[in-house]
Design an enzyme around this catalytic site. Structure first.
Site, PDB file in Angstrom:
ATOM      1  CE1 TYR A   1      -3.416  -2.751   0.613  1.00  0.00           C
ATOM      2  CE2 TYR A   1      -4.616  -0.786   1.262  1.00  0.00           C
ATOM      3  CZ  TYR A   1      -4.610  -2.115   0.876  1.00  0.00           C
ATOM      4  OH  TYR A   1      -5.787  -2.785   0.780  1.00  0.00           O
TER       5      TYR A   1
ATOM      6  CE  LYS B   1       2.847 -17.789  -3.155  1.00  0.00           C
ATOM      7  NZ  LYS B   1       1.992 -19.008  -3.255  1.00  0.00           N
TER       8      LYS B   1
ATOM      9  CG  ASP C   1      -0.926 -20.510  -1.844  1.00  0.00           C
ATOM     10  OD1 ASP C   1      -0.437 -20.566  -0.691  1.00  0.00           O
ATOM     11  OD2 ASP C   1      -0.344 -20.991  -2.843  1.00  0.00           O
TER      12      ASP C   1
ATOM     13  CG  ASP D   1      -7.916  -4.980   1.582  1.00  0.00           C
ATOM     14  OD1 ASP D   1      -8.881  -4.555   2.251  1.00  0.00           O
ATOM     15  OD2 ASP D   1      -7.862  -4.905   0.338  1.00  0.00           O
TER      16      ASP D   1
ATOM     17  CG  ASP E   1     -13.509  -7.520   1.898  1.00  0.00           C
ATOM     18  OD1 ASP E   1     -13.283  -6.848   2.924  1.00  0.00           O
ATOM     19  OD2 ASP E   1     -14.010  -7.038   0.860  1.00  0.00           O
TER      20      ASP E   1
HETATM   21  C1  IPM Z   1     -10.306  -1.673   4.081  1.00  0.00           C
HETATM   22  C2  IPM Z   1     -10.579  -1.014   2.758  1.00  0.00           C
HETATM   23  C3  IPM Z   1      -9.455  -0.035   2.460  1.00  0.00           C
HETATM   24  C4  IPM Z   1      -8.162  -0.822   2.373  1.00  0.00           C
HETATM   25  C5  IPM Z   1      -9.667   0.831   1.205  1.00  0.00           C
HETATM   26  C6  IPM Z   1     -10.963   1.618   1.269  1.00  0.00           C
HETATM   27  C7  IPM Z   1      -8.501   1.725   0.927  1.00  0.00           C
HETATM   28  O1  IPM Z   1     -10.720  -1.972   1.768  1.00  0.00           O
HETATM   29  O2  IPM Z   1     -10.198  -0.958   5.090  1.00  0.00           O
HETATM   30  O3  IPM Z   1     -10.215  -2.901   4.128  1.00  0.00           O
HETATM   31  O4  IPM Z   1      -7.847  -1.392   1.319  1.00  0.00           O
HETATM   32  O5  IPM Z   1      -7.439  -0.862   3.376  1.00  0.00           O
HETATM   33 MG    MG Z   2     -10.762  -3.962   2.493  1.00  0.00          MG
END
Ligand code: IPM
Ligand code: MG
Length: 370
Positions: free
Chosen positions: A141, A191, A223, A247, A251
Site C-alpha cells: 500500500y 508467501k 494461498d 485486506d 473480506d
Molecule cells: C479496508 C478497505 C481499504 C483498504 C480501502 C478503502 C482503501 O478496503 O479498510 O479494508 O484497502 O485498506
Molecule cells: Mg478492504
C-alpha cells in the site's frame, strides 16, 4: 469520564452507520455517567468535493487532538476514475499512515443465530472466533518507488512491496500480546516460498514469538490459508499478516459471519489514539436508502470504548446488546431481514436501556470483539 471523539462519516452509507454508532455511544454515556464531545470532519470523496483534499489539513489536526476517531466509509463511483489525481481512499490511507496506526484488529466471530446467513456449511462455523491483526501502514500500500511509465511497446506500472524488520516486529508483537489473552495461537500468513519480504517476515515473527512463552506461532502460506479460512475456520485464533493479505482475508472471513456489515475494526498505534471503522465499504448502491447494517459501526464504537478509552465494561455491554438484538431476530437487509438502519440501531439501544442482564443472559465469552 470525558472524551473527545472525532467523527468522520465519509461517503456512501458512512454517515448513516456512524449516526447509529453515535446514538449508541450516547446511550452508554448516559448509563455510565460519561461525557463525550464530538466534532465532525470531512474525509474521502466528500472532502475532495468540498476542499480539494482527500484528508483536509483541519481534519488531520482535529484527529491528532482527539481521544478517539470513528470513521464510516470512503469512496464511490463518482471518484473512481483511475486517472483521477485524487482518490477518496488516499484520505483514509494518509490518516492511517500519519497517525502511525500500524495494527489493524479485525475480529471475526460467528453469531450462532446468523450461521444460516453464511454460504459456508454450518457445521464448519461452530466456534469460529478469529482475530485478524493486519499490518496497516506499510507493505504494498505504501512501498516506494511506485510509478507508471510509457514504454515503446506499451505501458508499465510498478508498486513496491517492502517491509523493515521493525515494522514486522511491532505488529507481530501486538498479535502475540493479544493471543496470550486468548487461545495463544498465532498464525502468521505470508508467501515465503516466493517473496523475500515474506522470508524476512518469517524470521522476525519467529524471533518475536520466542519472547512469549504462552504463545504458539505457526506459519502458513497465503494461498492455503485462504482455503483453510473457509474449510476449517474454527482452527484459527489470531492471524497476523501484511497489509494487502489482511485486506483480502478479512473480506473473505466476513463471509463466515453472514455479512460484511457485521465486522468492526480498530486501528491502533503506539499510544491510545485509535481509528475505529467498520470493515465494509461505502456501499454506494444502497447509500441514503436506510438499508445499511450499522452493526459493524456500532461494534467499532465498542472497540473504541475498550481500546482508546479503557472502558471494558461499557464495551462489553454494547457487544452483548448487539448479540441480544440479533438473538431477538433483528435483521437488516444484508442479513435477509427488513429492518432499516435506524431501526437496527434502535433495537440495540432498547436493549442497552434494559436493566443489566443476569449472568446467564449470554455466553461467558465476549462476543465479536476481543
Ligand atoms: C479496508 C478497505 C481499504 C483498504 C480501502 C478503502 C482503501 O478496503 O479498510 O479494508 O484497502 O485498506
Ligand atoms: Mg478492504
Amino acid at each position: 469520564m470525558k472524551a473527545r471523539i472525532v467523527l468522520l462519516p465519509g461517503d456512501g452509507i458512512g454517515p448513516e452507520v456512524v449516526a447509529e454508532a453515535r446514538v449508541v455511544l450516547n446511550v452508554v454515556a448516559a448509563a455510565f455517567g460519561h461525557e463525550w464531545s464530538y466534532s465532525e470532519h470531512l474525509i474521502g470523496g466528500c472532502a475532495i468535493d468540498r476542499t480539494g483534499q482527500a484528508l483536509p489539513t483541519e481534519t488531520l489536526a482535529a484527529c491528532r487532538q482527539a481521544d478517539a476517531i470513528l470513521l464510516g466509509a470512503v469512496g464511490g463511483p463518482q471518484w473512481d476514475d483511475p486517472s483521477a489525481e485524487l482518490r477518496p481512499e488516499d484520505g483514509l490511507l494518509a490518516l492511517r499512515r500519519k497517525l502511525d496506526l500500524f495494527g489493524n484488529l479485525r475480529p471475526v466471530k460467528v453469531h450462532p443465530a446468523l450461521a444460516a446467513a453464511s454460504p459456508v456449511k454450518n457445521n464448519r462455523l461452530a466456534g469460529v472466533d478469529i482475530l485478524v491483526v493486519r499490518e496497516l501502514t506499510s507493505g504494498l500500500y505504501f512501498g516506494q518507488p511506485r510509478w507508471r511509465e510509457t514504454l515503446s511497446d506499451g505501458v508499465r506500472a510498478v508498486d513496491t512491496l517492502s517491509y523493515t524488520d521493525a515494522e514486522i516486529r511491532r505488529v507481530v508483537r501486538l498479535a502475540c500480546r493479544l493471543a496470550s489473552a486468548r487461545r495463544g495461537l498465532v498464525t502468521s500468513i505470508d508467501k515465503a516460498n516466493v517473496l523475500e519480504s515474506s522470508r524476512l517476515w518469517r524470521n522476525v515473527a519467529d524471533d518475536v514469538a520466542g519472547e512469549f512463552s504462552d504463545v504458539t506461532l505457526e506459519h502458513q502460506l497465503i494461498d492455503s490459508a485462504a482455503m483453510r479460512l473457509i474449510s476449517d475456520p474454527a482452527e484459527f485464533d489470531v492471524i497476523v499478516t501484511q497489509n494487502m493479505f489482511g485486506d483480502i482475508l478479512t473480506d473473505e472471513a466476513s463471509v463466515l459471519t453472514g455479512s460484511l456489515g457485521m465486522l468492526p475494526s480498530a486501528s491502533l498505534g503506539a499510544n491510545n489514539l485509535g481509528l475505529y471503522e467498520p470493515v465494509h465499504g461505502s456501499a454506494p448502491d444502497i447509500a441514503g436508502e436506510g438499508k445499511a447494517n450499522p452493526v459493524g459501526a456500532i461494534l467499532s464504537a465498542a472497540m473504541l470504548l475498550r481500546h482508546s478509552l479503557g472502558l471494558v465494561d461499557e464495551a462489553e455491554v454494547v457487544e452483548r446488546a448487539v448479540y441480544q438484538a440479533i438473538e431477538d431476530g433483528a435483521r437488516t437487509h444484508d442479513l435477509g431481514g427488513d429492518l432499516a438502519t435506524r431501526a437496527m440501531g434502535a433495537a440495540v439501544c432498547e436493549i442497552l436501556d434494559r436493566p443489566y442482564p443476569a449472568a446467564d443472559w449470554l455466553p461467558a465469552r465476549r462476543f465479536l470483539c476481543l
